[in-house]
Enzyme design. Sequence first.
Site, PDB file in Angstrom:
ATOM      1  N   GLU A   1      46.634  29.173  37.590  1.00 33.33           N
ATOM      2  CA  GLU A   1      48.081  29.109  37.751  1.00 33.33           C
ATOM      3  C   GLU A   1      48.512  27.644  37.920  1.00 33.33           C
ATOM      4  O   GLU A   1      47.703  26.784  38.295  1.00 33.33           O
ATOM      5  CB  GLU A   1      48.510  29.902  38.988  1.00 33.33           C
ATOM      6  CG  GLU A   1      48.183  31.381  38.922  1.00 33.33           C
ATOM      7  CD  GLU A   1      49.033  32.130  37.916  1.00 33.33           C
ATOM      8  OE1 GLU A   1      50.117  31.613  37.561  1.00 33.33           O
ATOM      9  OE2 GLU A   1      48.616  33.216  37.483  1.00 33.33           O
TER      10      GLU A   1
ATOM     11  N   GLY B   1      45.259  29.030  30.672  1.00 41.45           N
ATOM     12  CA  GLY B   1      45.758  30.192  31.396  1.00 41.45           C
ATOM     13  C   GLY B   1      44.780  30.782  32.388  1.00 41.45           C
ATOM     14  O   GLY B   1      45.046  31.840  32.964  1.00 41.45           O
TER      15      GLY B   1
ATOM     16  N   ALA C   1      60.058  49.283  38.372  1.00 41.87           N
ATOM     17  CA  ALA C   1      60.977  48.444  39.147  1.00 41.87           C
ATOM     18  C   ALA C   1      60.694  46.976  38.878  1.00 41.87           C
ATOM     19  O   ALA C   1      59.551  46.520  38.988  1.00 41.87           O
ATOM     20  CB  ALA C   1      60.827  48.733  40.641  1.00 41.87           C
TER      21      ALA C   1
ATOM     22  N   GLY D   1      42.227  37.834  34.370  1.00 36.59           N
ATOM     23  CA  GLY D   1      42.903  38.140  33.117  1.00 36.59           C
ATOM     24  C   GLY D   1      43.710  39.420  33.188  1.00 36.59           C
ATOM     25  O   GLY D   1      43.329  40.368  33.882  1.00 36.59           O
TER      26      GLY D   1
ATOM     27  N   LYS E   1      45.155  41.665  46.521  1.00 35.21           N
ATOM     28  CA  LYS E   1      44.053  41.313  47.435  1.00 35.21           C
ATOM     29  C   LYS E   1      44.553  40.722  48.734  1.00 35.21           C
ATOM     30  O   LYS E   1      43.977  40.971  49.804  1.00 35.21           O
ATOM     31  CB  LYS E   1      43.096  40.350  46.751  1.00 35.21           C
ATOM     32  CG  LYS E   1      43.742  39.120  46.166  1.00 35.21           C
ATOM     33  CD  LYS E   1      42.755  38.309  45.364  1.00 35.21           C
ATOM     34  CE  LYS E   1      43.465  37.261  44.527  1.00 35.21           C
ATOM     35  NZ  LYS E   1      44.204  37.825  43.386  1.00 35.21           N
TER      36      LYS E   1
ATOM     37  N   LYS F   1      38.986  38.298  48.832  1.00 35.61           N
ATOM     38  CA  LYS F   1      38.130  39.244  48.113  1.00 35.61           C
ATOM     39  C   LYS F   1      36.874  39.567  48.919  1.00 35.61           C
ATOM     40  O   LYS F   1      36.434  40.717  48.971  1.00 35.61           O
ATOM     41  CB  LYS F   1      37.765  38.667  46.750  1.00 35.61           C
ATOM     42  CG  LYS F   1      38.956  38.528  45.810  1.00 35.61           C
ATOM     43  CD  LYS F   1      38.574  37.810  44.533  1.00 35.61           C
ATOM     44  CE  LYS F   1      39.757  37.699  43.588  1.00 35.61           C
ATOM     45  NZ  LYS F   1      39.435  36.929  42.361  1.00 35.61           N
TER      46      LYS F   1
ATOM     47  N   GLU G   1      40.754  48.771  43.409  1.00 38.89           N
ATOM     48  CA  GLU G   1      39.602  48.185  42.726  1.00 38.89           C
ATOM     49  C   GLU G   1      39.901  46.799  42.167  1.00 38.89           C
ATOM     50  O   GLU G   1      39.076  45.882  42.261  1.00 38.89           O
ATOM     51  CB  GLU G   1      39.155  49.108  41.590  1.00 38.89           C
ATOM     52  CG  GLU G   1      37.880  48.683  40.892  1.00 38.89           C
ATOM     53  CD  GLU G   1      36.642  48.875  41.755  1.00 38.89           C
ATOM     54  OE1 GLU G   1      36.002  47.855  42.094  1.00 38.89           O
ATOM     55  OE2 GLU G   1      36.306  50.019  42.089  1.00 38.89           O
TER      56      GLU G   1
ATOM     57  N   ASP H   1      41.552  32.517  47.926  1.00 39.66           N
ATOM     58  CA  ASP H   1      41.500  33.728  47.100  1.00 39.66           C
ATOM     59  C   ASP H   1      40.146  34.424  47.250  1.00 39.66           C
ATOM     60  O   ASP H   1      40.070  35.638  47.455  1.00 39.66           O
ATOM     61  CB  ASP H   1      41.745  33.351  45.636  1.00 39.66           C
ATOM     62  CG  ASP H   1      41.576  34.527  44.692  1.00 39.66           C
ATOM     63  OD1 ASP H   1      42.548  35.263  44.480  1.00 39.66           O
ATOM     64  OD2 ASP H   1      40.459  34.716  44.169  1.00 39.66           O
TER      65      ASP H   1
END
Length: 433
Positions: free
Chosen positions: A191, A188, A44, A311, A106, A206, A130, A202
């Site tokens: 972001e 890269g 999708a 990555g 996450k 986690k 995971e 972030d």
Amino acid sequence: MGNSVRVGLLGCGTVGEAFAELLVERRGAIEDVTGISLELARIAVRDPGKPRSAKLDSGLFTGDPYDVVKADDVDVVVELIGGTAPAGELILAALNAGKSVVTGNKELVASSGPELYAAADRAGVDFFFEAAAVAAVPILRPIRESLVGEDVTRVAGIVNGTTNYILTRMTADGLGFDEALAKAQELGYAEPDSTADITGADAASKLAILSSLAFNRSVAADDVAREGIVGLDREDFELAAQFGYVIKLLAVADRFPGDTGDEAGAQIGAQVFPALVERDHPLATVRDSFNAVFVTTSAAGELMFYGRGAGPRPSASSILGDVAAAADHLRRGTHRRVPVGAPAAIRPTEDLEYSFYIRTEVDEAPGVLSQVTGVFGRHGVSIRKVDQHGSESQARVVFVTFPATERALNAALDELRGLGHVRGVGRVLRIYK
């Protein structure tokens, strides 16, 4: 069920496409090892007509995600849309339809984990995530399974590849923060909008996931105090090196037993913060986008998990491992519940104890240093090291303290800021032990 397990994918962005390609590449090898044939049945996406990888059959794509979560020809759903909505609703729909779910989301797991764990258990299917913790590093399954009988007392480490790359460049190359962030974006690793990374949000998500599994208590992202890396400058890195440290953004969670030593009154203290790490500590050598997590237990001692923390391909590897495990459980007619208990009692940040690095600017005048150290002493903060450099009128004084509570340190800093001879209190960093 035969040996065929059909996979539906929600989202085919950078990570989603990497996962789909890896599944196609590795399905033969997985079948050789497990006896299971993974088949990519539906994908999708927002725009089914957009050009995609040549490895993916264009007939698999649909614009309606419910074509995936409710389809009879899908056994395992992989959610890689991100965010909390509509991802949460789609995952619940898939679980309620009796499909196992794998996600790398996450933010969603950290905010709505208990609801999703319960829905999976009721349906008798798996909910695996995971890749939501440290990308390719296999840490959640060891905590859930290998360490299920352990008394885990601490989870700590580097869990954000973007900030670790930035701090590595500031340490090794002497770059300023803005330069290092721009370099990370160019390569890269970051972001265009890196707010969640550089503010610690972030890493907090986690850490909430890791803490919940390690301590068998539900910890939400909002339970984690956070401090990012914005505001660190070259002088902080130069002084850190002078004192024998490097600067790393750490995620640290400790379990504190109750007053009687049992679990009834146990508390969890969870924080994300930039810290000074001794140069010879293993975490000091974790560079660029790599991550490392230490898990401290009563019987096994200290365990270290290390690898790529970011990555598309590393994340895809972790997701594919979860899919293979979920497929094997489906074939055997079993599932593994997520072992997370009641909401955690969170220890107030002010009660947590560290040694600290404090940078100040003071007037160069007789008695000023003793006046400043007297303030620390009145609040129970003992000084271990002092470094002073100055001109005729002003001095930079750096203090390194013995362990003290954050409450005591903050009270001392509030008083310091009110002294006439103190021009400013700069960055305050915790020292990790």
